[in-house]
Enzyme design. Sequence first.
Site, PDB file in Angstrom:
ATOM      1  N   GLU A 116       1.529  -1.419  -0.154  1.00  0.00           N
ATOM      2  CA  GLU A 116       0.086   0.083  -0.153  1.00  0.00           C
ATOM      3  C   GLU A 116       0.865   1.365   0.042  1.00  0.00           C
ATOM      4  O   GLU A 116       2.369   0.998   0.660  1.00  0.00           O
ATOM      5  CB  GLU A 116      -0.590  -0.013   0.835  1.00  0.00           C
ATOM      6  CG  GLU A 116      -0.485  -0.052   2.646  1.00  0.00           C
ATOM      7  CD  GLU A 116      -1.069  -0.651   3.717  1.00  0.00           C
ATOM      8  OE1 GLU A 116      -2.047   0.052   3.995  1.00  0.00           O
ATOM      9  OE2 GLU A 116      -0.710  -1.465   3.969  1.00  0.00           O
ATOM     10  N   LYS A 118       2.841   4.393   1.051  1.00  0.00           N
ATOM     11  CA  LYS A 118       3.278   4.898   2.443  1.00  0.00           C
ATOM     12  C   LYS A 118       2.799   6.548   2.428  1.00  0.00           C
ATOM     13  O   LYS A 118       3.609   7.068   2.001  1.00  0.00           O
ATOM     14  CB  LYS A 118       4.467   5.114   2.512  1.00  0.00           C
ATOM     15  CG  LYS A 118       4.854   5.604   4.030  1.00  0.00           C
ATOM     16  CD  LYS A 118       6.816   4.962   3.871  1.00  0.00           C
ATOM     17  CE  LYS A 118       6.658   5.420   5.451  1.00  0.00           C
ATOM     18  NZ  LYS A 118       7.166   6.727   6.160  1.00  0.00           N
ATOM     19  N   ASP A 120       1.833  10.414   3.658  1.00  0.00           N
ATOM     20  CA  ASP A 120       2.747  11.351   3.988  1.00  0.00           C
ATOM     21  C   ASP A 120       2.048  12.193   4.847  1.00  0.00           C
ATOM     22  O   ASP A 120       1.973  13.495   4.541  1.00  0.00           O
ATOM     23  CB  ASP A 120       3.663  12.150   2.903  1.00  0.00           C
ATOM     24  CG  ASP A 120       5.112  13.105   3.730  1.00  0.00           C
ATOM     25  OD1 ASP A 120       5.464  12.319   4.778  1.00  0.00           O
ATOM     26  OD2 ASP A 120       5.729  13.805   2.700  1.00  0.00           O
ATOM     27  N   TYR A 226      -7.089   7.660   6.091  1.00  0.00           N
ATOM     28  CA  TYR A 226      -6.931   6.372   5.707  1.00  0.00           C
ATOM     29  C   TYR A 226      -6.157   5.069   6.755  1.00  0.00           C
ATOM     30  O   TYR A 226      -5.108   5.899   7.400  1.00  0.00           O
ATOM     31  CB  TYR A 226      -5.772   5.777   4.271  1.00  0.00           C
ATOM     32  CG  TYR A 226      -6.567   5.884   3.350  1.00  0.00           C
ATOM     33  CD1 TYR A 226      -8.310   5.975   3.502  1.00  0.00           C
ATOM     34  CD2 TYR A 226      -5.454   6.319   1.992  1.00  0.00           C
ATOM     35  CE1 TYR A 226      -8.275   6.451   1.525  1.00  0.00           C
ATOM     36  CE2 TYR A 226      -6.402   7.091   0.956  1.00  0.00           C
ATOM     37  CZ  TYR A 226      -7.895   6.764   1.327  1.00  0.00           C
ATOM     38  OH  TYR A 226      -7.837   7.525  -0.423  1.00  0.00           O
ATOM     39  N   LYS A 316      11.206   3.459   0.605  1.00  0.00           N
ATOM     40  CA  LYS A 316      11.022   4.965   0.048  1.00  0.00           C
ATOM     41  C   LYS A 316      11.321   5.740  -1.892  1.00  0.00           C
ATOM     42  O   LYS A 316      12.226   4.080  -2.229  1.00  0.00           O
ATOM     43  CB  LYS A 316      11.949   5.491   1.038  1.00  0.00           C
ATOM     44  CG  LYS A 316      12.070   5.178   2.567  1.00  0.00           C
ATOM     45  CD  LYS A 316      10.421   6.265   2.716  1.00  0.00           C
ATOM     46  CE  LYS A 316      10.756   7.506   2.852  1.00  0.00           C
ATOM     47  NZ  LYS A 316      11.370   8.038   4.372  1.00  0.00           N
ATOM     48  N   CYS A 410      11.788  47.971 -13.388  1.00  0.00           N
ATOM     49  CA  CYS A 410      11.956  46.766 -14.618  1.00  0.00           C
ATOM     50  C   CYS A 410      13.367  46.097 -15.310  1.00  0.00           C
ATOM     51  O   CYS A 410      13.884  46.909 -15.432  1.00  0.00           O
ATOM     52  CB  CYS A 410      10.670  46.622 -14.885  1.00  0.00           C
ATOM     53  SG  CYS A 410      11.060  45.308 -15.721  1.00  0.00           S
ATOM     54  N   CYS A 413      12.685  46.426 -18.596  1.00  0.00           N
ATOM     55  CA  CYS A 413      12.119  47.796 -19.983  1.00  0.00           C
ATOM     56  C   CYS A 413      12.572  49.052 -18.698  1.00  0.00           C
ATOM     57  O   CYS A 413      12.504  50.073 -19.271  1.00  0.00           O
ATOM     58  CB  CYS A 413      10.904  47.754 -20.116  1.00  0.00           C
ATOM     59  SG  CYS A 413      10.012  48.077 -18.409  1.00  0.00           S
ATOM     60  N   CYS A 428       5.862  45.814 -12.958  1.00  0.00           N
ATOM     61  CA  CYS A 428       6.482  46.405 -13.698  1.00  0.00           C
ATOM     62  C   CYS A 428       5.550  47.180 -14.324  1.00  0.00           C
ATOM     63  O   CYS A 428       4.515  47.421 -14.892  1.00  0.00           O
ATOM     64  CB  CYS A 428       7.524  45.715 -14.815  1.00  0.00           C
ATOM     65  SG  CYS A 428       7.518  46.565 -16.286  1.00  0.00           S
ATOM     66  N   CYS A 434       6.987  47.359 -22.220  1.00  0.00           N
ATOM     67  CA  CYS A 434       7.929  45.935 -21.879  1.00  0.00           C
ATOM     68  C   CYS A 434       7.924  44.967 -22.621  1.00  0.00           C
ATOM     69  O   CYS A 434       7.212  43.934 -22.543  1.00  0.00           O
ATOM     70  CB  CYS A 434       7.610  45.795 -20.551  1.00  0.00           C
ATOM     71  SG  CYS A 434       8.561  44.200 -19.479  1.00  0.00           S
TER      72      CYS A 434
HETATM   73  S1  IVH Z   1       2.203   0.919   8.749  1.00  0.00           S
HETATM   74  C1  IVH Z   1       3.761  -1.812  12.041  1.00  0.00           C
HETATM   75  N1  IVH Z   1       1.194   1.571   6.399  1.00  0.00           N
HETATM   76  O1  IVH Z   1       5.043   5.028   8.236  1.00  0.00           O
HETATM   77  C2  IVH Z   1       3.686  -1.180  11.070  1.00  0.00           C
HETATM   78  N2  IVH Z   1       2.908   2.952   7.932  1.00  0.00           N
HETATM   79  O2  IVH Z   1       8.303   5.194   8.875  1.00  0.00           O
HETATM   80  C3  IVH Z   1       2.742   0.658  11.072  1.00  0.00           C
HETATM   81  N3  IVH Z   1       2.803   5.423   6.589  1.00  0.00           N
HETATM   82  O3  IVH Z   1       4.426   5.930  11.348  1.00  0.00           O
HETATM   83  C4  IVH Z   1       2.629   1.066  10.022  1.00  0.00           C
HETATM   84  N4  IVH Z   1       1.509   4.975   5.479  1.00  0.00           N
HETATM   85  O4  IVH Z   1       3.022   6.707   9.802  1.00  0.00           O
HETATM   86  C5  IVH Z   1       1.860   1.191   7.665  1.00  0.00           C
HETATM   87  N5  IVH Z   1       0.101   2.368   4.328  1.00  0.00           N
HETATM   88  C6  IVH Z   1       0.898   2.820   5.793  1.00  0.00           C
HETATM   89  C7  IVH Z   1       1.978   3.769   5.707  1.00  0.00           C
HETATM   90  C8  IVH Z   1       2.599   4.063   7.516  1.00  0.00           C
HETATM   91  C9  IVH Z   1       2.446   5.548   6.382  1.00  0.00           C
HETATM   92  C10 IVH Z   1       3.305   5.377   7.907  1.00  0.00           C
HETATM   93  C11 IVH Z   1       2.754   6.030  10.001  1.00  0.00           C
HETATM   94  C12 IVH Z   1       3.969   5.361  10.212  1.00  0.00           C
HETATM   95  C13 IVH Z   1       5.275   5.458   9.646  1.00  0.00           C
HETATM   96  C14 IVH Z   1       7.189   4.939   9.921  1.00  0.00           C
END
Ligand code: IVH
Length: 672
Positions: A116, A118, A120, A226, A316, A410, A413, A428, A434
């Site tokens: 899934e 990650k 931010d 989520y 990452k 500017c 010009c 400007c 210009c």
């Molecule tokens: S799993 C035991 N799944 O990433 C596993 N974390 O770097 C716990 N995060 O603290 C985390 N998307 O805030 C998991 N699909 C995802 C995530 C996710 C974002 C964040 C989360 C965690 C941090 C770890």
Amino acid sequence: MNAAIPVEREIEHLRDEIRLHNYRYYVLDAPTIPDAEYDRLFRRLRELEAAHPELVTEDSPTRRVGDRPLPGFEEVRHSVRMLSLENVFSDTELGDFDRRVRERLGTDEPVVYTAEPKLDGLAVSLRYEQGRLVQGATRGDGERGEDVTANVRTIESVPLKLLGKRVPAVLEVRGEVFMPKAGFAKLNAAARKAGEKIFANPRNAAAGSLRQLDPRLTARRPLAFYAYGLGEVAPDFADAHAAAMKKLREIGIPVSPELRRMKGIDACLEYYANILARREQLPYEIDGVVYKVDSFDQQSLLGYVSRAPRWAVAHKFPAQEELTVVEDIEFQVGRTGAVTPVARLRPVTVAGVTVSNATLHNMDEIERKDVRIGDTVIIRRAGDVIPEVVQVVPDKRPKKAKQPRLPAHCPVCGSEVLRVEGEAVARCSGGLYCRAQRREAIKHFASRKAMDIEGLGDKLVEQLDEKGLVKTIADIYALEAEQVAALERMGEKSAQNLIEALEKSKATTLPRFLYALGIREVGEATARSLASHFRTLEAIEQADQEALQETPDVGPVVASHIASFFRQEHNLEVLERLLAAGIHWPAISKPAADAQPFADKTFVLTGSLSRPRGEVKARLESLGARVAGSVSNKTDYVVAGEAAGSKLAKAEDLGIEILDEDQLQEMIDAAD
Ligand code: IVH
């Protein structure tokens, strides 16, 4: 709704309906009713609850926002520790992870993983008891976090009550609170306009929003949630990650629609490549992909090291933020004359691309971020967006770091650079003169609603500019057929057509001409107002800001743009040449023939007025209005004098706007 239904039942029914629509919208991403209908249900529930406060419950969809700020956040002890993740940055490192997993499980078979995005944002834990949200907490150090229940309740995608009859007695859901890109952009644009604090990225914005002591502020921030895991829950809830997430979805908790279950590490790599390719199109920011061993039995066998599970890893993406040094700050002039500061950077690779410039937006932003030449800064490049300076690293500021200054003239010009009070952008004032603004100015001048020069489209304007044939809008009237015919993709015939179109455009109207000049903030309507108020170009040229503001529609900002346009010598020269080329328009008599502000509006006069009715009628008609004898649904306004009778009553019935004589006079004054 039927009056016979007891109000308790109606309230419960409405709540269930709203919860179901929330579920369809936030979890399934498949709403079944239009927003307006949803709003109607919501309003109805609010009304009923206001009339019956004794029936309000904490899990009602109307009760997301409390009414008081908190004195501080309480501490929460997590019943099950909140873990973090190990990171890998390459395929090889991921291969190592997979090998270790298989070794520990004692298998040569491919492992079933889930993958899934990650997200931010920031991690939170939501605790439901008997299906009701009772607590929301931040991760903190993993053992103890902060109680952010009041704030979490304001996130619309977080259900206050779970769906279905058979929900677990206790359910802790872990997941990410984040701010979608669109909401983030809107929030920062509004902050920039208001001169308020700007968030460096959506993650900081999400974190800052969730840690507000006043939940009413959090409620205004576009946050989403989520789920990606579980905390405390009965062991029979599910036997694997994907199955658990499916179950969460079924009871109303949003889970990433990108979640997949797959066999073996090659499938994981494919998933990674696919998500990376779609990174920019996703509506939220992600910084990688998370793989988890799907089976809970296998997860238990693998266990944990310090704070991270051995059964999960974050793969990452290339970073979008890097450090570099501001070597200089220069000023660029855009198509609208906006003078924008640009940081010249020591080149650095960000997310695979070399970046050597970053926008600083405007002087306010430079001041706010306190960026100086010589500073080390964090820069950020997200997708196709222009790289940005996120913030200065204060510890790395050299003694000789220099503060940038907005140039008085500017750089293109040499015209004055002006900064209107209350506006962040400096411009400007060279306008038509210009070079930076020339192409756009010419395109605008030739456009249909301006001088309407047929055949002088964007491409041709660019060609003419490239060849140095037009330097100002006045030059287009000096073009000769041979010069035009010599351009690429132009024949003699089309050149001749252009010359004829230019000739034809010379017979115009004053409003069109004014609009064509491209004075800032002077659109078609303002141009019409100016023309009918002043009637001649000379009068407008000579008017000071105060006089300009007597024009309906013209406030202090517009007036200052107009005045500064006519103050610039270059602009006056261009004007003179345009008029010398033969541009002309019919004289405007008062009231202006083309100023019919009340065109298509029907008035009915009733009751006794202070002036003869015929006089009022004639005045209205001179402004383009129709004056009718009786009220119907075609009537726009009813003017009611003393002792108005049945016509007034009928107008009220039909919901038609009713004016007294003073209001009518105000409208006439504003229009004239
Ligand atoms: S799993 C035991 N799944 O990433 C596993 N974390 O770097 C716990 N995060 O603290 C985390 N998307 O805030 C998991 N699909 C995802 C995530 C996710 C974002 C964040 C989360 C965690 C941090 C770890």
